[in-house]
Design a protein around this motif. Structure first.
Motif, PDB file in Angstrom:
ATOM      1  N   ARG A 105       0.310   7.265   3.897  1.00  0.00           N
ATOM      2  CA  ARG A 105       1.046   5.999   3.822  1.00  0.00           C
ATOM      3  C   ARG A 105       1.850   5.696   5.094  1.00  0.00           C
ATOM      4  O   ARG A 105       2.015   4.531   5.463  1.00  0.00           O
ATOM      5  CB  ARG A 105       1.959   5.986   2.594  1.00  0.00           C
ATOM      6  CG  ARG A 105       3.066   7.026   2.584  1.00  0.00           C
ATOM      7  CD  ARG A 105       3.755   7.058   1.207  1.00  0.00           C
ATOM      8  NE  ARG A 105       4.848   8.023   1.165  1.00  0.00           N
ATOM      9  CZ  ARG A 105       4.682   9.328   0.999  1.00  0.00           C
ATOM     10  NH1 ARG A 105       3.461   9.832   0.855  1.00  0.00           N
ATOM     11  NH2 ARG A 105       5.731  10.139   0.962  1.00  0.00           N
ATOM     12  N   TYR A 143       0.815  -1.209   0.000  1.00  0.00           N
ATOM     13  CA  TYR A 143       0.000   0.000   0.000  1.00  0.00           C
ATOM     14  C   TYR A 143       0.852   1.263   0.000  1.00  0.00           C
ATOM     15  O   TYR A 143       0.471   2.277  -0.581  1.00  0.00           O
ATOM     16  CB  TYR A 143      -0.952  -0.010   1.200  1.00  0.00           C
ATOM     17  CG  TYR A 143      -2.232  -0.754   0.902  1.00  0.00           C
ATOM     18  CD1 TYR A 143      -3.366  -0.079   0.498  1.00  0.00           C
ATOM     19  CD2 TYR A 143      -2.286  -2.143   0.999  1.00  0.00           C
ATOM     20  CE1 TYR A 143      -4.536  -0.748   0.201  1.00  0.00           C
ATOM     21  CE2 TYR A 143      -3.443  -2.833   0.701  1.00  0.00           C
ATOM     22  CZ  TYR A 143      -4.568  -2.132   0.306  1.00  0.00           C
ATOM     23  OH  TYR A 143      -5.711  -2.809  -0.006  1.00  0.00           O
ATOM     24  N   ALA A 144       2.008   1.205   0.646  1.00  0.00           N
ATOM     25  CA  ALA A 144       2.868   2.388   0.688  1.00  0.00           C
ATOM     26  C   ALA A 144       3.463   2.718  -0.675  1.00  0.00           C
ATOM     27  O   ALA A 144       3.882   3.851  -0.921  1.00  0.00           O
ATOM     28  CB  ALA A 144       3.988   2.174   1.702  1.00  0.00           C
ATOM     29  N   HIS A 168      -1.606   7.682  -0.608  1.00  0.00           N
ATOM     30  CA  HIS A 168      -0.226   8.159  -0.640  1.00  0.00           C
ATOM     31  C   HIS A 168       0.020   9.171   0.490  1.00  0.00           C
ATOM     32  O   HIS A 168       1.072   9.144   1.140  1.00  0.00           O
ATOM     33  CB  HIS A 168       0.078   8.808  -1.998  1.00  0.00           C
ATOM     34  CG  HIS A 168       1.488   9.279  -2.135  1.00  0.00           C
ATOM     35  ND1 HIS A 168       2.537   8.425  -2.399  1.00  0.00           N
ATOM     36  CD2 HIS A 168       2.031  10.525  -2.027  1.00  0.00           C
ATOM     37  CE1 HIS A 168       3.660   9.116  -2.451  1.00  0.00           C
ATOM     38  NE2 HIS A 168       3.382  10.401  -2.237  1.00  0.00           N
TER      39      HIS A 168
END
Length: 250
Positions: free
Chosen positions: A222, A207-208, A219
């Protein structure tokens, strides 16, 4: 594997799993030794059932396997429990009893603080035996510990000043939310260690790395996403109790 609707765990190879109520009531008073010389009791049967369930899962919770583990004929178990479903409800009630044993209402003058600790105790007891929690948190045991727990929770809300109908609605919302999180987190604990680690790692890696042009919000946050890997029950109780405080009459 959980029970299918209308079927108790392990009931597929049991034959009839329901004994006439009058038979169970009468024979519970008769404590006979098993073929190995052990005198059974309702608590001894629960202890062994919990051991089997914790170690092997729901498929192990059959009256036949339980009898074998106790060194008794399966019919001896029916003197105390009507079948696998009756046994499961008793196990669920034992978890509630563990929660009540840990709860100290006199330690909290504020009703909301007491209700928070009540929820924490219910959550911890469920996570102590995650296999039982997954199978029992959505059931109604109709047994003494559950009855005392509902009495306690609704009593705290009535003490806060809510009318009877509102106290019941708020208790329902609160305890179902806590137990829902307990069942969810119990299911996570049942995953193999590698799967749990991979799911947790996904928040800080997969996800990051999502591009900002496609996922601007993800974003932006994150650095905080790894917290998604942990339990949310404390934050949820904060939200619920804040809302409940705001609705207290007067």
């Amino acid at each position: 594997m959980g029970p299918t609707p209308g079927q108790a765990p392990g009931s597929d190879d049991e034959g009839p799993t329901v004994a006439p109520p009058d038979r169970v009531t009468a024979e519970r008073r008769r404590r006979r030794p098993t073929k190995s010389g052990v005198v059974l009791s309702a608590e001894m049967i629960l202890d062994k059932a919990l051991e089997l369930l914790d170690e092997h899962g729901a498929e192990a919770l059959t009256i036949r396997r339980l009898g074998a583990a106790l060194g008794a004929d399966p019919s001896a178990v029916y003197r105390y429990y009507r079948g696998a479903d009756d046994l499961l409800l008793a196990l669920g009630d034992r978890l509630i009893g563990e929660a009540l044993d840990a709860f100290r209402p006199d330690d909290h003058e504020d009703w909301a603080d007491a209700l928070r600790e009540f929820g924490r105790c219910a959550y911890r007891a469920a996570l102590h035996h995650p296999r039982v929690a997954v199978l029992s948190t959505h059931r109604v045991t109709r047994r003494p510990h559950e009855q005392r727990a509902v009495e306690t929770g609704i009593g705290l809300l009535r003490r806060a000043g809510f009318d009877d109908a509102t106290a019941v609605r708020h208790y329902h919302a609160f305890i179902d939310t806590v137990l829902g999180h307990a069942a969810l987190d119990a299911a996570v604990l049942r995953l193999p260690a590698g799967q749990r680690a991979g799911d947790a790692q996904a928040w800080s890696e997969a996800y990051a790395e999502l591009p900002a042009e496609d996922f601007p919000h993800l974003h932006a946050v994150r650095a905080h996403l790894p917290t998604m890997a942990g339990p949310a029950v404390e934050h949820v109780m904060d939200l619920l109790l804040t809302a409940l405080r705001a609705q207290v009459p007067g």
